[in-house]
Each structure stands twice: as C-alpha cells, then as structure tokens.
Write an enzyme that holds these catalytic residues in place. Structure first.
Site, PDB file in Angstrom:
ATOM      1  N   GLU A  56     -14.348   4.032   7.389  1.00  0.00           N
ATOM      2  CA  GLU A  56     -14.731   2.664   7.003  1.00  0.00           C
ATOM      3  C   GLU A  56     -13.908   2.131   5.832  1.00  0.00           C
ATOM      4  OE1 GLU A  56     -16.770   5.163   7.587  1.00  0.00           O
ATOM      5  OE2 GLU A  56     -18.301   4.552   9.043  1.00  0.00           O
ATOM      6  N   PHE A 118     -33.731   7.518   6.700  1.00  0.00           N
ATOM      7  CA  PHE A 118     -32.470   8.127   7.134  1.00  0.00           C
ATOM      8  C   PHE A 118     -31.320   7.120   6.982  1.00  0.00           C
ATOM      9  CE2 PHE A 118     -29.431   9.088  10.645  1.00  0.00           C
ATOM     10  CZ  PHE A 118     -28.905  10.243  10.076  1.00  0.00           C
ATOM     11  N   GLN A 119     -30.279   7.520   6.312  1.00  0.00           N
ATOM     12  CA  GLN A 119     -29.072   6.706   6.072  1.00  0.00           C
ATOM     13  C   GLN A 119     -29.379   5.399   5.347  1.00  0.00           C
ATOM     14  OE1 GLN A 119     -26.795   6.639   9.808  1.00  0.00           O
ATOM     15  NE2 GLN A 119     -25.764   8.500   9.092  1.00  0.00           N
ATOM     16  N   LYS A 168     -31.983  -3.570  10.480  1.00  0.00           N
ATOM     17  CA  LYS A 168     -31.961  -3.371  11.930  1.00  0.00           C
ATOM     18  C   LYS A 168     -32.990  -4.274  12.620  1.00  0.00           C
ATOM     19  CE  LYS A 168     -31.473   0.367  15.265  1.00  0.00           C
ATOM     20  NZ  LYS A 168     -31.418   1.817  15.468  1.00  0.00           N
ATOM     21  N   MET A 480       4.379   9.053  -9.405  1.00  0.00           N
ATOM     22  CA  MET A 480       4.084   8.266 -10.602  1.00  0.00           C
ATOM     23  C   MET A 480       3.357   9.116 -11.646  1.00  0.00           C
ATOM     24  SD  MET A 480       4.665   5.479 -12.042  1.00  0.00           S
ATOM     25  CE  MET A 480       4.987   3.987 -11.119  1.00  0.00           C
TER      26      MET A 480
HETATM   27  C1  LIG Z   1       1.396   1.474 -10.360  1.00  0.00           C
HETATM   28  C2  LIG Z   1       1.253   0.010 -10.690  1.00  0.00           C
HETATM   29  C3  LIG Z   1       2.158  -0.601 -11.543  1.00  0.00           C
HETATM   30  C4  LIG Z   1       2.089  -1.964 -11.792  1.00  0.00           C
HETATM   31  N1  LIG Z   1       3.060  -2.540 -12.575  1.00  0.00           N
HETATM   32  C5  LIG Z   1       3.110  -3.885 -12.655  1.00  0.00           C
HETATM   33  C6  LIG Z   1       4.201  -4.539 -13.307  1.00  0.00           C
HETATM   34  O1  LIG Z   1       5.126  -3.919 -13.806  1.00  0.00           O
HETATM   35  N2  LIG Z   1       4.211  -5.889 -13.334  1.00  0.00           N
HETATM   36  C7  LIG Z   1       3.199  -6.632 -12.752  1.00  0.00           C
HETATM   37  O2  LIG Z   1       3.276  -7.863 -12.755  1.00  0.00           O
HETATM   38  N3  LIG Z   1       2.151  -6.043 -12.181  1.00  0.00           N
HETATM   39  C8  LIG Z   1       2.095  -4.694 -12.098  1.00  0.00           C
HETATM   40  N4  LIG Z   1       1.046  -4.109 -11.438  1.00  0.00           N
HETATM   41  C9  LIG Z   1      -0.015  -4.976 -10.882  1.00  0.00           C
HETATM   42  C10 LIG Z   1      -1.025  -5.399 -11.943  1.00  0.00           C
HETATM   43  O3  LIG Z   1      -1.903  -4.328 -12.179  1.00  0.00           O
HETATM   44  C11 LIG Z   1      -1.802  -6.652 -11.495  1.00  0.00           C
HETATM   45  O4  LIG Z   1      -2.404  -6.410 -10.259  1.00  0.00           O
HETATM   46  C12 LIG Z   1      -0.928  -7.880 -11.334  1.00  0.00           C
HETATM   47  O5  LIG Z   1      -0.100  -8.069 -12.457  1.00  0.00           O
HETATM   48  C13 LIG Z   1      -1.814  -9.104 -11.146  1.00  0.00           C
HETATM   49  O6  LIG Z   1      -1.047 -10.202 -10.770  1.00  0.00           O
HETATM   50  P1  LIG Z   1      -1.661 -11.668 -10.804  1.00  0.00           P
HETATM   51  O7  LIG Z   1      -2.297 -11.909 -12.132  1.00  0.00           O
HETATM   52  O8  LIG Z   1      -0.599 -12.582 -10.355  1.00  0.00           O
HETATM   53  O9  LIG Z   1      -2.729 -11.623  -9.597  1.00  0.00           O
HETATM   54  P2  LIG Z   1      -4.335 -11.517  -9.575  1.00  0.00           P
HETATM   55  O10 LIG Z   1      -4.809 -10.354 -10.325  1.00  0.00           O
HETATM   56  O11 LIG Z   1      -4.717 -11.629  -8.146  1.00  0.00           O
HETATM   57  O12 LIG Z   1      -4.799 -12.824 -10.335  1.00  0.00           O
HETATM   58  C14 LIG Z   1      -4.606 -14.079  -9.752  1.00  0.00           C
HETATM   59  C15 LIG Z   1      -5.171 -15.142 -10.663  1.00  0.00           C
HETATM   60  O13 LIG Z   1      -4.983 -16.396 -10.010  1.00  0.00           O
HETATM   61  C16 LIG Z   1      -6.205 -17.125 -10.055  1.00  0.00           C
HETATM   62  N5  LIG Z   1      -6.274 -18.002  -8.888  1.00  0.00           N
HETATM   63  C17 LIG Z   1      -6.663 -17.688  -7.631  1.00  0.00           C
HETATM   64  N6  LIG Z   1      -6.632 -18.776  -6.846  1.00  0.00           N
HETATM   65  C18 LIG Z   1      -6.205 -19.793  -7.611  1.00  0.00           C
HETATM   66  C19 LIG Z   1      -5.971 -21.183  -7.371  1.00  0.00           C
HETATM   67  N7  LIG Z   1      -6.201 -21.731  -6.170  1.00  0.00           N
HETATM   68  N8  LIG Z   1      -5.544 -21.959  -8.394  1.00  0.00           N
HETATM   69  C20 LIG Z   1      -5.339 -21.418  -9.634  1.00  0.00           C
HETATM   70  N9  LIG Z   1      -5.557 -20.113  -9.921  1.00  0.00           N
HETATM   71  C21 LIG Z   1      -5.976 -19.310  -8.921  1.00  0.00           C
HETATM   72  C22 LIG Z   1      -7.292 -16.072 -10.042  1.00  0.00           C
HETATM   73  O14 LIG Z   1      -8.506 -16.586 -10.586  1.00  0.00           O
HETATM   74  C23 LIG Z   1      -6.672 -14.963 -10.901  1.00  0.00           C
HETATM   75  O15 LIG Z   1      -6.949 -15.136 -12.267  1.00  0.00           O
HETATM   76  C24 LIG Z   1       1.054  -2.740 -11.206  1.00  0.00           C
HETATM   77  C25 LIG Z   1       0.116  -2.124 -10.382  1.00  0.00           C
HETATM   78  C26 LIG Z   1       0.231  -0.779 -10.103  1.00  0.00           C
HETATM   79  C27 LIG Z   1      -0.778  -0.152  -9.170  1.00  0.00           C
HETATM   80  C1  LIG Z   2      -7.160   6.679  -4.902  1.00  0.00           C
HETATM   81  C2  LIG Z   2      -6.256   6.952  -6.055  1.00  0.00           C
HETATM   82  N1  LIG Z   2      -6.287   8.149  -6.676  1.00  0.00           N
HETATM   83  C3  LIG Z   2      -5.448   8.396  -7.712  1.00  0.00           C
HETATM   84  C4  LIG Z   2      -4.580   7.448  -8.158  1.00  0.00           C
HETATM   85  C5  LIG Z   2      -3.649   7.721  -9.345  1.00  0.00           C
HETATM   86  N2  LIG Z   2      -2.247   7.649  -8.915  1.00  0.00           N
HETATM   87  C6  LIG Z   2      -1.478   6.555  -9.088  1.00  0.00           C
HETATM   88  S1  LIG Z   2       0.063   6.718  -8.471  1.00  0.00           S
HETATM   89  C7  LIG Z   2      -0.248   8.299  -7.985  1.00  0.00           C
HETATM   90  C8  LIG Z   2       0.801   9.131  -7.293  1.00  0.00           C
HETATM   91  C9  LIG Z   2       1.194   8.586  -5.954  1.00  0.00           C
HETATM   92  O1  LIG Z   2       1.945   9.564  -5.273  1.00  0.00           O
HETATM   93  P1  LIG Z   2       2.680   9.233  -3.930  1.00  0.00           P
HETATM   94  O2  LIG Z   2       1.731   8.605  -2.978  1.00  0.00           O
HETATM   95  O3  LIG Z   2       3.401  10.440  -3.447  1.00  0.00           O
HETATM   96  O4  LIG Z   2       3.696   8.088  -4.360  1.00  0.00           O
HETATM   97  P2  LIG Z   2       4.957   8.214  -5.368  1.00  0.00           P
HETATM   98  O5  LIG Z   2       4.491   7.853  -6.728  1.00  0.00           O
HETATM   99  O6  LIG Z   2       5.452   9.615  -5.300  1.00  0.00           O
HETATM  100  O7  LIG Z   2       5.942   7.214  -4.835  1.00  0.00           O
HETATM  101  C10 LIG Z   2      -1.560   8.680  -8.312  1.00  0.00           C
HETATM  102  C11 LIG Z   2      -2.161  10.009  -8.037  1.00  0.00           C
HETATM  103  C12 LIG Z   2      -4.617   6.200  -7.506  1.00  0.00           C
HETATM  104  N3  LIG Z   2      -3.848   5.187  -7.900  1.00  0.00           N
HETATM  105  N4  LIG Z   2      -5.430   5.985  -6.446  1.00  0.00           N
END
Ligand SMILES: Cc1cc2nc3c(=O)[nH]c(=O)nc-3n(C[C@H](O)[C@H](O)[C@H](O)COP(=O)(O)OP(=O)(O)OC[C@H]3O[C@@H](n4cnc5c(N)ncnc54)[C@H](O)[C@@H]3O)c2cc1C
Ligand SMILES: Cc1ncc(C[n+]2csc(CCOP(=O)(O)OP(=O)(O)O)c2C)c(N)n1
Ligand SMILES: [Mg+2]
Length: 577
Positions: A56, A118-119, A168, A480
């Site tokens: 799911e 259940f569930q 249900k 990472m």
């Molecule tokens: C491993 C990892 C590394 C990351 N590194 C980076 C990085 O280096 N740089 C980076 O940028 N991000 C990075 N991120 C992502 C980061 O964590 C955020 O998810 C991202 O920066 C959010 O982008 P955002 O604010 O544009 O989008 P969202 O979080 O989706 O926010 C969107 C905003 O827009 C608003 N909005 C929605 N609809 C409308 C509308 N119609 N009009 C006006 N406003 C609206 C919402 O209310 C919200 O505040 C990383 C994520 C991971 C998992």
């Molecule tokens: C469900 C979940 N568990 C743990 C993490 C923490 N985490 C972030 S990146 C990462 C490693 C990802 O490894 P892989 O899928 O091999 O990608 P790579 O970084 O090697 O490209 C982990 C464990 C996460 N983001 N999501």
C-alpha cells in the site's frame, strides 16, 4: 423554490465509485482486504482502471507520482488496519511536498469502532498531522459529500493529501445519490485577500530599484501554473532565476537567465549569487533548510519579497520585507503591469563570470579513465532523451546528480520526494507518472539502496505492462549516508555498504529485460536498447563506489561555506555538452 434533484438509490460502495467517476477519476491504485471488499465488489460496474499494487505504500506513491506528473488528483485505496498504516509514509511524503492525493481506506463497522476489532486502527488519528484533512465516514449518505469535499480540499489553495476512512457498514448500506447535490461549497479565494494595492506597489518598487535581484523559483510555480508570468518577470527586468529541487522545470533550464539549483547541493555560483543579491523574489517556495543553510547568514544583503499561497509560510523561516499572500499566477498578473522593461543587467554578467570560475570543465572533455561516474550516466541519459523524459528519482546521491545533470525545460518532468526524502519513492511514483502520462517516456533513476525498498512493484509494472525504463545507479553503498560518514564521521562507514541482488536477474524474474553497464562507452547503447525495447527495461549501472556530491553545504553552515570537490579528474558541475 429549487426543484429536488433526481436521485438514485445506491449502496455506499457504489456511491464511492460513482463519486470518483463524477470527479473525473479514471485510475485508482490499491490493494483489497476485508474492510474494503464491498467497494472492490462494486468496482466492476464503473469505468475506472484499478492498478493492483504490491504494497500500500506503493499505492500512495503511485497516486503521488500520478498527481505530480499530470496536475490531477491521484487516488489510492487500501483496507483497514495494516493496509491503512502502510499508507502512512506515502501520505507524509505527499504532505511535505504539497501533492494532491485522496486516499480511501476501509474501516471496521461503526458498531465495533473502538473495540479493538480485527484490523481496526484509528487511521484518522494516526494521519492527522500528515494529511491536509481527513474524515471518518460512518453513513452511506455522507460518502458523496465527503468525497467531493476531499477532492476540493486536496487540490485547492495549497494542495495536499486527504484521507477518507469509510466504515464497512457505510459501504454496505444504501442511500440516495445525486452527484451535483453533493457538491461542496465552492472555494473562491479573493485575489486581493492576502495583499493590498500598497504591498503590490511596495514589491514593484523593490524590484524596480534592485541592482542585484534574483528570482527563487519553487514548486508553487508548477502548482499555480505561473510559468509564463515568472518568465515575463525574469525577462522584463533581466532577473536571473535560481530553482529549488522541486522548482526544477518551472523555468526552462536552457534559458539564458536560468542559473540552476540553489541550496545544499546547488550550483556554487547560485549560492554565491544569493549571498551577494540585494533582492530575493521568492515565488512559491518555502525556504526549506536545505535551501537556506544557516538562517543567521542567509542572503544578508537582500530585501525579500515572498509570494506564497499559505500564510503560515510567511516569516516562518526567513523574515521578509514584503509578503504577497495568494495564488502566484494571480499575484504576478497584478504585479507585472508595474514592472518596466530593462535591456541588460551587469549583475547577470557578473554571475556568468562566477559561473565561468565554478563550472570547472565541460563534462564532454573529461578523459575516460575507465571509471563510470553517475554524472556521466545522467548526462548521457539527458542527451539521449533530449531532456524530454519524465524522470522519477529516488532519494540520495543519484537524486542530487540528477538535479545537477539532467536539465529540465518543462514543468512536471522531474518527480522527486523533496521534503520527506522518502527512499523507495521512485519505482512506484514512476508507475503513477506512466499511468497518468502514457504517451510520455518515463525513466526511474534510483539508488541500489532505495530501489530495494519498493522493488516488489516491478511485479506491478509487469502485470500492467507499463513501458517504464529503470536506471539503477549502483554504487554498492547507501551513498548519501557514506558521503556524510566520509565528511563528518571520520569515514566510519557504519552500515552504509549494501549488498544487492543481481538486479538484471531480478528484472528477468519478472519478465523484464535488462543490462548491466560498467563502462562509459556502454551507457548510450544500453539507453538506446532500453528506449527501443517495447515494455520495461532495467539498466544496472555499476558506478564509482566512493564518489561524492559536490558542492555541499554542511548542515548548519552558511551558503558560501561550501565543500568543493577536491582537485581530481572529476568535474563538479557540468556545462551543457
Ligand atoms: C537528499 C536531499 C537533498 C536535498 N537538497 C536540496 C538542495 O540542495 N536544494 C534544494 O532546493 N532542495 C533540496 N532538497 C529538497 C528540499 O528538502 C525541499 O523539498 C525543497 O527545497 C522544497 O522546494 P520548494 O520550497 O520549491 O517546494 P515545496 O516544499 O513544495 O513548497 C512549495 C511552496 O509553494 C507554495 N505554493 C503552492 N501552491 C502555490 C500557489 N498556487 N501559489 C503560490 N504558492 C504556492 C506552498 O504553499 C509551499 O510553501 C533536498 C532533498 C533531499 C531528499
Ligand atoms: C525511508 C528512508 N530511510 C532512510 C533514509 C536516509 N537516507 C537518505 S539517502 C540514503 C542512502 C540512499 O542510498 P541509495 O539508495 O543507494 O542511493 P545513493 O545515495 O547511493 O545514490 C539514506 C539511507 C531515507 N531518506 N529514507
Ligand atoms: Mg547507492
């Protein structure tokens, strides 16, 4: 006096499907079980494609990928108890990135609610903080109005996930059904509700007077459909545009004013420019900590304008000078008439010079030293697909390399979990994207770790015969995590090396074709084979094991305190080849 609408007497289960059909739903991702069996029993009478998932969590990510790729509301379905709790991660993922999905769960009969039947789980209680709204429905007559309101809430204002839990007995009872009569009160926010004529002219004045302005392009541009307005603003005043991870594609990467991604793994010149800017125009982005680094030193010279639909985001992380609360497209349409035209900008030239210093060398000119780097793979994939594929990434290093090397010119072509960073997202989300956009080429880019979290959905791909291509960036590590251990934990690689099955054999076990690639020269032929094969194809790219993503801003540091790539034959960021 209005005439009573014509109604039909249906079971709650039939009402569920009839309402979904009325809302325009054509595809549902789900998994049956006891408490939702009446709804499954009624399904065959309605023109809806049901995609049977393998878990799911997968259903929720599929609904999410469907919504991100198409802009429509995605729908997932599960039974009570474990079916419902398996949806938690997907709901939280959609909540963090404001993605409109509706999840329908079966619940035990209303007479036994609260008896540990259940569930039975209190799924509305469990998901309260990770849904935009949720409902427990115990009467057949409430199903249509609740579901219709759920769709409205999911897609209006700041979008988000809504859960509808239906007992249900409500599914089995009968009630009068009339789709129109069940319509919710319309949601019509006034375009000037969150800002005044004064604040609009304050913003316009700041933009006119700025010498070093920048647009921060976020996910809200895509959600608002404000591409043209943002482009007009940028072009009219020659304002450079930096994107968040979720904003990639909102402004064409190939545009001369596009700078690339900001933040922790953003381009060095982007973060440097933000620190030098005198005005930030934040468009539909929420100043995530991955974007700002430490707030104490964030964009110290810049005035800030925040255009944002959710008032809760204003001054949450970054204090702003002018807040314009409303739909971005509508706000920009009011603002643009006050913005004059500027022919050229010394500031853009200055950033381009910084770019020259930072973009160490062209990726094409790299010597092929026999090693395969993820950067090569993604760059070549971008070239081969002409940047036109929908790319669905997982979470980790490969996700950041995708953001750096795959240049997105179109909105909704990058599907990725940003806020929650949910490993296991890519494969199911790609299924959702492909079901939503069957005519589009869809690629998964996943790590060897994250792919294993939801690999069971390969079976869904096989059963549904979906033409999805899969690129596993296999570095033998939770890369990472390994990178953080290398930089901040003295290379103590505690539980980051990860063993994987032979992914090509795994694909084969599902009747899916595949290839393993170990050399740069093999990348393009394998991509070509995948694109030419009718049906799904998996490529296992065995890449350099201990490569890291650069630049990197360590957590809690300022944007300019980037760790840069040590001098070695690798590039840090690539110019387009
Ligand atoms: C491993 C990892 C590394 C990351 N590194 C980076 C990085 O280096 N740089 C980076 O940028 N991000 C990075 N991120 C992502 C980061 O964590 C955020 O998810 C991202 O920066 C959010 O982008 P955002 O604010 O544009 O989008 P969202 O979080 O989706 O926010 C969107 C905003 O827009 C608003 N909005 C929605 N609809 C409308 C509308 N119609 N009009 C006006 N406003 C609206 C919402 O209310 C919200 O505040 C990383 C994520 C991971 C998992
Ligand atoms: C469900 C979940 N568990 C743990 C993490 C923490 N985490 C972030 S990146 C990462 C490693 C990802 O490894 P892989 O899928 O091999 O990608 P790579 O970084 O090697 O490209 C982990 C464990 C996460 N983001 N999501
Ligand atoms: Mg890995």
């Amino acid at each position: 006096m209005s005439a009573t609408p014509q109604t039909t007497r249906l079971t709650g289960s039939e009402i569920t499907w009839a309402t979904l059909v009325g809302e325009g739903v054509t595809d549902v991702f789900g998994y049956p079980g006891g408490a939702i069996l009446p709804i499954y029993d009624a399904m065959r009478k309605f023109p809806v494609r049901h995609i049977l998932v393998r878990h799911e969590q997968g259903a929720t990510h599929m609904a999410d990928g469907y919504a991100r790729a198409s802009g429509k509301v995605g729908v997932a379905m599960a039974t009570s108890g474990p079916g419902a709790t398996n949806m938690v991660t997907g709901l939280a993922t959609a909540m963090m990135d404001s993605v409109p999905i509706v999840c329908i769960t079966g619940q035990v009969s209303s007479k036994v609610l609260g008896t540990d039947a259940f569930q039975e789980v209190d799924i509305t209680g469990i998901t309260l903080p990770i849904t935009k709204h949720n409902y427990l429905v115990t009467r057949a007559e409430d199903i249509a109005p609740v579901l219709r309101e759920a769709f409205l809430i999911a897609k209006s204002g700041r979008p988000g996930p809504v859960l509808v839990d239906i007992t249900k007995d409500a599914q089995q009872a009968t009630a009068e059904f009339h789709f129109e009569a069940a319509a919710p009160r319309p949601y019509r926010p006034h375009p000037m509700r969150g800002h005044s004529a004064d604040s609009i002219s304050d913003a316009a004045r700041l933009i006119r007077e700025a010498k070093r302005p920048m647009i921060l392009a976020g996910h809200g541009i895509i959600q608002s459909g404000a591409f043209e307005q943002v482009r007009t603003l940028a072009e009219r005043m020659q304002i450079p545009v930096a994107s968040t991870l979720l904003g990639l594609g909102a402004f064409p990467a190939s545009h001369e004013l596009s700078l690339g991604m900001m933040g922790m793994h953003g381009e060095a010149w982007v973060n440097t420019a933000i620190q030098k800017a005198d005005l930030l125009i934040a468009c539909g982005m929420r100043f995530d900590d991955r974007v700002t680094g430490t707030l104490a030193t964030y964009a110290p010279h810049a005035k800030k304008i925040h255009i944002e639909i959710d008032p809760a985001e204003i001054n949450k992380n970054v204090k702003v000078d002018v807040a314009l609360v409303g739909d971005l497209k509508q706000v920009l349409e009011i603002l643009l008439p006050q913005i004059p035209t500027r022919a050229s900008s010394p500031w853009v030239r200055e950033i381009n010079e910084m770019k020259g210093e930072c973009a160490v060398r062209d990726i094409k000119n790299l010597p092929d030293n026999g090693h395969l780097y993820a950067a090569h793979v993604i760059h070549d994939l971008w070239n081969a697909t002409e940047g036109k594929a929908i790319v669905v990434t997982d979470v980790g290093q490969h996700q950041m390399w995708e953001a750096q090397y795959y240049k997105h010119n179109e909105p909704r072509t990058l599907v990725t979990s940003g806020g929650l960073g949910t490993m296991g997202f890519a494969l199911p989300a790609a299924i959702g994207a492909k079901v939503a956009c069957p005519e589009k080429e869809v690629w998964v880019i996943a790590g060897d770790g994250g792919f294993q979290m939801t690999a069971a959905e390969l079976s869904t791909i096989a059963q549904e015969q979906l033409d999805i291509n899969i690129a596993i960036i296999n570095n033998g590590y939770l890369g990472m995590v390994r990178q953080w251990q290398e930089f901040f934990y003295e290379k103590n690689y505690a539980s980051s090396p990860i063993l994987s099955p032979d992914f090509v054999k795994l694909a084969d076990a599902h009747g899916i074709a595949g290839a393993t690639v170990t050399k740069r020269a093999e990348v393009l032929p394998a991509v070509k084979a995948a694109r030419e094969t009718k049906g799904p194809f998996l490529i296992n790219f065995l890449v350099e094991k201990e490569d890291s993503v650069y630049p990197m801003i360590p957590q809690g540091k300022a944007l300019h305190e980037m760790i840069r790539r040590p001098d070695n034959p690798l590039i840090e960021t690539a110019e387009d080849a």
